[in-house]
Design a protein around this motif. Structure first.
Motif, PDB file in Angstrom:
ATOM      1  N   ALA A 141     -10.698   0.663   8.699  1.00  0.00           N
ATOM      2  CA  ALA A 141      -9.470   1.372   8.315  1.00  0.00           C
ATOM      3  C   ALA A 141      -8.232   0.590   8.754  1.00  0.00           C
ATOM      4  O   ALA A 141      -7.270   0.442   7.989  1.00  0.00           O
ATOM      5  CB  ALA A 141      -9.461   2.771   8.920  1.00  0.00           C
ATOM      6  N   ILE A 142      -8.262   0.089   9.995  1.00  0.00           N
ATOM      7  CA  ILE A 142      -7.116  -0.683  10.509  1.00  0.00           C
ATOM      8  C   ILE A 142      -6.941  -1.971   9.705  1.00  0.00           C
ATOM      9  O   ILE A 142      -5.825  -2.344   9.334  1.00  0.00           O
ATOM     10  CB  ILE A 142      -7.320  -0.997  12.004  1.00  0.00           C
ATOM     11  N   LEU A 143      -8.060  -2.651   9.402  1.00  0.00           N
ATOM     12  CA  LEU A 143      -8.000  -3.888   8.620  1.00  0.00           C
ATOM     13  C   LEU A 143      -7.421  -3.634   7.229  1.00  0.00           C
ATOM     14  O   LEU A 143      -6.544  -4.377   6.756  1.00  0.00           O
ATOM     15  CB  LEU A 143      -9.402  -4.493   8.509  1.00  0.00           C
ATOM     16  N   LEU A 144      -7.895  -2.585   6.562  1.00  0.00           N
ATOM     17  CA  LEU A 144      -7.395  -2.257   5.225  1.00  0.00           C
ATOM     18  C   LEU A 144      -5.905  -1.937   5.259  1.00  0.00           C
ATOM     19  O   LEU A 144      -5.142  -2.328   4.361  1.00  0.00           O
ATOM     20  CB  LEU A 144      -8.171  -1.069   4.650  1.00  0.00           C
ATOM     21  N   PHE A 145      -5.489  -1.221   6.300  1.00  0.00           N
ATOM     22  CA  PHE A 145      -4.072  -0.866   6.424  1.00  0.00           C
ATOM     23  C   PHE A 145      -3.208  -2.117   6.594  1.00  0.00           C
ATOM     24  O   PHE A 145      -2.144  -2.245   5.972  1.00  0.00           O
ATOM     25  CB  PHE A 145      -3.873   0.079   7.614  1.00  0.00           C
TER      26      PHE A 145
ATOM     27  N   ILE B  64      -0.300  -3.332   3.959  1.00  0.00           N
ATOM     28  CA  ILE B  64       1.107  -3.501   4.331  1.00  0.00           C
ATOM     29  C   ILE B  64       1.578  -4.935   4.071  1.00  0.00           C
ATOM     30  O   ILE B  64       2.663  -5.165   3.537  1.00  0.00           O
ATOM     31  CB  ILE B  64       1.332  -3.126   5.809  1.00  0.00           C
ATOM     32  N   LYS B  65       0.752  -5.911   4.436  1.00  0.00           N
ATOM     33  CA  LYS B  65       1.180  -7.305   4.363  1.00  0.00           C
ATOM     34  C   LYS B  65       1.053  -7.903   2.959  1.00  0.00           C
ATOM     35  O   LYS B  65       1.729  -8.893   2.644  1.00  0.00           O
ATOM     36  CB  LYS B  65       0.381  -8.156   5.354  1.00  0.00           C
ATOM     37  N   SER B  66       0.175  -7.342   2.130  1.00  0.00           N
ATOM     38  CA  SER B  66      -0.089  -7.949   0.815  1.00  0.00           C
ATOM     39  C   SER B  66       0.117  -6.975  -0.336  1.00  0.00           C
ATOM     40  O   SER B  66      -0.422  -7.176  -1.425  1.00  0.00           O
ATOM     41  CB  SER B  66      -1.520  -8.489   0.773  1.00  0.00           C
ATOM     42  N   GLN B  67       0.875  -5.919  -0.085  1.00  0.00           N
ATOM     43  CA  GLN B  67       1.012  -4.843  -1.075  1.00  0.00           C
ATOM     44  C   GLN B  67       1.428  -5.341  -2.450  1.00  0.00           C
ATOM     45  O   GLN B  67       0.863  -4.957  -3.470  1.00  0.00           O
ATOM     46  CB  GLN B  67       2.028  -3.815  -0.569  1.00  0.00           C
ATOM     47  N   ASN B  68       2.415  -6.220  -2.509  1.00  0.00           N
ATOM     48  CA  ASN B  68       2.949  -6.658  -3.800  1.00  0.00           C
ATOM     49  C   ASN B  68       2.070  -7.693  -4.485  1.00  0.00           C
ATOM     50  O   ASN B  68       2.275  -7.996  -5.665  1.00  0.00           O
ATOM     51  CB  ASN B  68       4.367  -7.219  -3.614  1.00  0.00           C
ATOM     52  N   ARG B  69       1.114  -8.267  -3.758  1.00  0.00           N
ATOM     53  CA  ARG B  69       0.260  -9.308  -4.332  1.00  0.00           C
ATOM     54  C   ARG B  69      -1.121  -8.787  -4.717  1.00  0.00           C
ATOM     55  O   ARG B  69      -1.841  -9.436  -5.467  1.00  0.00           O
ATOM     56  CB  ARG B  69       0.104 -10.470  -3.339  1.00  0.00           C
ATOM     57  N   LEU B  70      -1.506  -7.632  -4.187  1.00  0.00           N
ATOM     58  CA  LEU B  70      -2.835  -7.105  -4.455  1.00  0.00           C
ATOM     59  C   LEU B  70      -2.936  -6.526  -5.865  1.00  0.00           C
ATOM     60  O   LEU B  70      -2.071  -5.776  -6.299  1.00  0.00           O
ATOM     61  CB  LEU B  70      -3.189  -6.010  -3.444  1.00  0.00           C
TER      62      LEU B  70
END
Length: 257
Positions: free
Chosen positions: A183-187, A191-197
């Protein structure tokens, strides 16, 4: 060697003849925390979160029905085919996570058919609270002294005194904290790659990680299905493979975009 003795009462408190179990409390916390995380995600993305309450209802119904049916027909088919009315006795316990996950997906899909919803986009977002949900549920199993690990002489073995005096792998805790880490990893990735995913990557990664953990932990678990005692792999391991394949496909599809 002195091992940690676990002898917690599954009942948190009682009112007369009515008992409230720790598993029920943790299950409710799992649901509510998942809803609050989704509301936070909607606010973070500046979306209207009002529809979440309705989606939440569909997901809860899907989880309970799916988890119950999967337990009855994958883990104890002979008993429940002979006692079909007891399938309805959810209060007596018996929920399978694979069925709960599939039930949640069906619930979201049914909602999508009635209302407007980007199905794959929503699955990406619900991956994080689902991992948190799994964390709470495994803690509930620990409080119930159920889903036991195999015997071991490792120093962190636990004796579940309500069951027997055998030191065992704390399989429930292995899974619980693995799911919390996921869960922490996915979060962090969100957050860090939201616009690229691309749609599907986060949910695909969730499926791959969660069910790889499930397969690995099953090696130190007591077999839950009686018919699987002499099988090379457990029922939980066989059921995990399709989820991993679907997750890998979703990740490949997203990366290809």
């Amino acid at each position: 060697m002195e091992y940690f003795i676990w002898n917690a009462d599954p009942v948190a408190f009682s009112f007369g003849e009515m008992s409230v179990f720790w598993y029920g409390i943790l299950f409710a916390l799992a649901m509510l925390s998942g809803l609050e995380i989704m509301k936070w995600i909607y606010r973070y993305e500046k979306l209207n979160s009002q529809q979440l309450d309705t989606i939440f209802l569909y997901v809860v119904i899907g989880i309970v029905i799916g988890a119950r049916l999967a337990h009855c027909f994958f883990y104890e088919p002979a008993y429940y085919l002979a006692h079909p009315l007891e399938i309805l006795y959810v209060h007596k316990g018996g929920l399978a996570s694979h069925g709960g996950g599939l039930g949640a997906l069906i619930g979201i899909y049914v909602y999508k058919r009635k209302y407007t919803l980007n199905f794959i986009w929503f699955l990406d977002k619900i991956a994080i609270p689902t991992a948190i949900f799994a964390f709470f549920v495994r803690l509930g199993n620990f409080m119930n002294s159920e889903i036991l690990g195999r015997s071991t002489d490792l120093p962190w073995a636990i004796v579940f005194a309500r069951v027997d005096n055998i030191p065992r792998h704390p399989a429930q805790l292995y899974e619980a904290f693995a799911y919390l880490f996921i869960a922490i990893l996915l979060f962090i990735i969100y957050i860090k790659s939201q616009n690229r995913l691309k749609d599907g990557f986060l949910f695909g990664l969730f499926l791959v990680l969660v069910f790889i953990v499930r397969i690995l932990v099953e090696f130190v678990k007591v077999r839950q299905a009686d018919y699987a005692t002499d099988m090379m792999f457990s029922t939980g391991q066989y059921l995990s493979v399709p989820f991993i394949l679907i997750g890998a496909y979703l990740m490949y599809r997203a990366l290809k975009k």
